[in-house]
Write a protein that holds these residues in place. Structure first.
Motif, mmCIF file in Angstrom:
data_model
loop_
_atom_site.group_PDB
_atom_site.id
_atom_site.type_symbol
_atom_site.label_atom_id
_atom_site.label_comp_id
_atom_site.label_asym_id
_atom_site.label_seq_id
_atom_site.Cartn_x
_atom_site.Cartn_y
_atom_site.Cartn_z
ATOM 1 N N GLY A 21 0.824 -1.216 0.000
ATOM 2 C CA GLY A 21 0.000 0.000 0.000
ATOM 3 C C GLY A 21 0.853 1.258 0.000
ATOM 4 O O GLY A 21 0.591 2.208 -0.742
ATOM 5 N N MET A 22 1.886 1.255 0.840
ATOM 6 C CA MET A 22 2.783 2.429 0.907
ATOM 7 C C MET A 22 3.372 2.738 -0.460
ATOM 8 O O MET A 22 3.439 3.884 -0.884
ATOM 9 C CB MET A 22 3.943 2.136 1.873
ATOM 10 C CG MET A 22 3.550 2.137 3.325
ATOM 11 S SD MET A 22 4.823 1.348 4.363
ATOM 12 C CE MET A 22 6.115 2.579 4.348
ATOM 13 N N PRO A 58 -4.674 1.120 -0.887
ATOM 14 C CA PRO A 58 -4.438 0.942 -2.335
ATOM 15 C C PRO A 58 -4.078 -0.502 -2.675
ATOM 16 O O PRO A 58 -4.385 -0.970 -3.776
ATOM 17 C CB PRO A 58 -3.248 1.871 -2.630
ATOM 18 C CG PRO A 58 -3.099 2.753 -1.438
ATOM 19 C CD PRO A 58 -3.713 2.040 -0.271
ATOM 20 N N ALA A 59 -3.454 -1.201 -1.733
ATOM 21 C CA ALA A 59 -3.080 -2.597 -1.987
ATOM 22 C C ALA A 59 -4.295 -3.514 -1.902
ATOM 23 O O ALA A 59 -4.484 -4.395 -2.754
ATOM 24 C CB ALA A 59 -2.023 -3.044 -0.971
ATOM 25 N N ALA A 92 -7.417 -2.706 -2.395
ATOM 26 C CA ALA A 92 -8.329 -2.436 -3.524
ATOM 27 C C ALA A 92 -7.835 -3.133 -4.788
ATOM 28 O O ALA A 92 -8.624 -3.718 -5.540
ATOM 29 C CB ALA A 92 -8.436 -0.922 -3.753
ATOM 30 N N GLU A 93 -6.540 -3.078 -5.031
ATOM 31 C CA GLU A 93 -5.986 -3.717 -6.230
ATOM 32 C C GLU A 93 -6.100 -5.236 -6.146
ATOM 33 O O GLU A 93 -6.443 -5.907 -7.120
ATOM 34 C CB GLU A 93 -4.518 -3.314 -6.411
ATOM 35 C CG GLU A 93 -4.357 -1.953 -7.010
ATOM 36 C CD GLU A 93 -5.083 -1.819 -8.351
ATOM 37 O OE1 GLU A 93 -4.709 -2.494 -9.325
ATOM 38 O OE2 GLU A 93 -6.046 -1.029 -8.416
ATOM 39 N N LEU A 94 -5.804 -5.774 -4.969
ATOM 40 C CA LEU A 94 -5.890 -7.226 -4.798
ATOM 41 C C LEU A 94 -7.328 -7.698 -5.045
ATOM 42 O O LEU A 94 -7.576 -8.688 -5.748
ATOM 43 C CB LEU A 94 -5.418 -7.594 -3.382
ATOM 44 C CG LEU A 94 -5.236 -9.067 -3.043
ATOM 45 C CD1 LEU A 94 -4.301 -9.763 -4.032
ATOM 46 C CD2 LEU A 94 -4.673 -9.225 -1.619
ATOM 47 N N LEU A 95 -8.276 -6.949 -4.482
ATOM 48 C CA LEU A 95 -9.688 -7.288 -4.664
ATOM 49 C C LEU A 95 -10.070 -7.251 -6.143
ATOM 50 O O LEU A 95 -10.687 -8.193 -6.664
ATOM 51 C CB LEU A 95 -10.564 -6.303 -3.881
ATOM 52 C CG LEU A 95 -12.060 -6.522 -4.040
ATOM 53 C CD1 LEU A 95 -12.533 -7.639 -3.114
ATOM 54 C CD2 LEU A 95 -12.844 -5.242 -3.748
ATOM 55 N N THR A 148 -2.532 -12.305 -9.247
ATOM 56 C CA THR A 148 -2.224 -11.214 -8.313
ATOM 57 C C THR A 148 -0.736 -11.213 -8.005
ATOM 58 O O THR A 148 -0.102 -12.270 -7.997
ATOM 59 C CB THR A 148 -3.011 -11.393 -6.997
ATOM 60 O OG1 THR A 148 -2.715 -12.694 -6.468
ATOM 61 C CG2 THR A 148 -4.496 -11.286 -7.230
ATOM 62 N N SER A 149 -0.199 -10.015 -7.732
ATOM 63 C CA SER A 149 1.230 -9.933 -7.414
ATOM 64 C C SER A 149 1.491 -10.440 -5.997
ATOM 65 O O SER A 149 2.591 -10.845 -5.668
ATOM 66 C CB SER A 149 1.731 -8.501 -7.574
ATOM 67 O OG SER A 149 0.979 -7.659 -6.728
ATOM 68 N N MET A 150 0.456 -10.432 -5.148
ATOM 69 C CA MET A 150 0.613 -10.937 -3.784
ATOM 70 C C MET A 150 -0.177 -12.226 -3.630
ATOM 71 O O MET A 150 -1.194 -12.417 -4.286
ATOM 72 C CB MET A 150 0.054 -9.929 -2.787
ATOM 73 C CG MET A 150 0.839 -8.640 -2.768
ATOM 74 S SD MET A 150 0.153 -7.552 -1.546
ATOM 75 C CE MET A 150 0.355 -8.550 -0.094
#
Ligand SMILES: Cc1cc2nc3c(=O)[nH]c(=O)nc-3n(C[C@H](O)[C@H](O)[C@H](O)COP(=O)(O)OP(=O)(O)OC[C@H]3O[C@@H](n4cnc5c(N)ncnc54)[C@H](O)[C@@H]3O)c2cc1C
Length: 360
Positions: free
Chosen positions: A70-71, A330-331, A333-336, A345-347
């Protein structure tokens, strides 16, 4: 007449709901966001806006991973906003005066921070026996302004925002979500995302009681009469000072398991104030202009819930940000959005799945 059918309905317009809606709409979905009050007036408004976990190495690895991601994503999120409101993102760095707790060492902390990609240095100090920890890349945002800027962006992008619209329950049809029953009547969608913060548990069928709960945090704002020189986030003994661009200083926070109660109590406030003045003596005599409390969305294993319901197709959840929901937004939201679109997904999404709490 307003539409009652959407591709995706997002329930709750805090940081999790607003950022999720933007990510989902970017994928082409027709999105509506509901909030039973005005958007951005609960935990996301009450928080400090520090974009890094406090004592980051003490969190479960999946939390640190989301916060660190997120950071890194914040600059892009901020650059994408469609608003005249400045969220006052400020990379001040964060200094922690008492980093090494029981069972910890400089080495173990360094390894954890390095594995998350969080820049850090150790600095000698006069105050404690050990070194202070300096995290040079940590920023803070003025979160109420960020929320207003996100709302502007949602509206500019054509996302429907329905405030004063409370969701009672999700509507189901043959094991699939079909919409949401609300104070304005039924709204329909094949996919629903629950981002209702500390209030989410009641909207997620099958979630055992106590999986999600409110954790109260009290804060206060000081307005020094003259330049106080605080140019970084400063932290000791769980109390932190956040400098804002207008010269005011936000002081936090308590961690209280007190149910859905946003009362501010004099004793806790006095403790925060005394500690703040000890940490930064130039604040003595500063006017206290605001005192408030918010309810963080806590989860039973302190890890956010992010994923699809194991037995209700189309029901998605993004909540449980606890103390780091602003940093992680932000992390998450993107993962979702990636998960809902079926993209890689990157994570690793596994640690956040609902299956750990709900039997399928
Ligand atoms: C004092 C304090 C300090 C904090 N400091 C930080 C920090 O420095 N950095 C950080 O990263 N995090 C911090 N946090 C944590 C962070 O604020 C939260 O994790 C985050 O804001 C949670 O966002 P959310 O969108 O999940 O919840 P919320 O912001 O609470 O939003 C949930 C929304 O859902 C709505 N809602 C609820 N029920 C319904 C319903 N039935 N129908 C429709 N709408 C509904 C609510 O009205 C609300 O607007 C802090 C929190 C507090 C309280």
């Amino acid at each position: 007449m307003r539409s009652t059918r959407f591709d995706i309905i997002v329930v709750g317009a805090g940081i999790a709901g607003l950022t999720s809606a933007l990510s989902l709409q970017r994928d082409g979905a027709r999105v509506a966001v509901l909030d039973r009050h005005r958007s951005g007036t609960e935990a996301s408004w009450a928080g400090g806006g520090i974009l890094c976990p406090l004592y980051a190495w003490r969190y479960p690895q999946p939390v640190l991973a989301l916060a660190a991601d997120g950071m890194r994503r914040y600059p892009d999120l901020l650059a994408s906003l469609d608003s005249n409101i400045d969220p006052e993102h400020w990379v001040t760095g964060m200094e922690i005066l008492d980093p090494v707790g029981e069972g910890e060492s400089i080495e173990s902390i360094s390894v954890t921070l390095a594995s998350a990609g969080i820049a850090h240095q150790w600095r000698p100090q006069g105050k404690h026996d050990g070194d202070a920890l300096w995290l040079s890349e940590v920023a803070n945002v003025r979160n109420p302004y960020l929320l207003d800027a996100l709302v502007d962006t949602l509206i500019a992008r054509g996302i429907e925002l329905r405030e004063q619209c409370a969701a009672d329950k999700v509507l189901l049809s043959e094991g699939h979500v079909s919409g949401v029953s609300t104070s304005e009547g039924d709204l329909h969608a094949d996919r629903v995302v629950i981002t209702a913060g500390a209030w989410s548990e009641a909207l997620i069928p099958g979630l055992p009681a106590g999986s999600l709960f409110p954790v109260r945090g009290q804060m206060l704002r000081l307005e020094p009469r003259s330049e106080n020189g605080l140019d970084r986030i400063l932290m000791e003994n769980g109390v932190y000072l956040i400098p804002r661009r207008d010269g005011s200083v936000v002081v936090g926070s308590t961690v209280e398991y007190a149910g859905f109660d946003k009362t501010v109590d004099a004793e806790a406030q006095a403790r925060l104030h005394t500690h703040a003045c000890r940490l930064w003596p130039q604040l003595a005599g500063a006017r206290i202009t605001h005192r408030w409390a918010g309810l963080r969305p806590g989860s039973s294993d302190e890890i956010p819930l992010l994923g699809e319901h194991p037995s209700i197709a189309g029901l998605w959840v993004n909540t449980g940000g606890f103390r780091n929901g602003l940093a992680m937004a932000p992390a998450t939201a993107e993962l979702l959005a990636h998960r809902m679109a079926g993209r890689p997904t990157s994570m690793d999404p596994a640690p956040y799945r609902l299956e750990r709490l709900i039997e399928s």
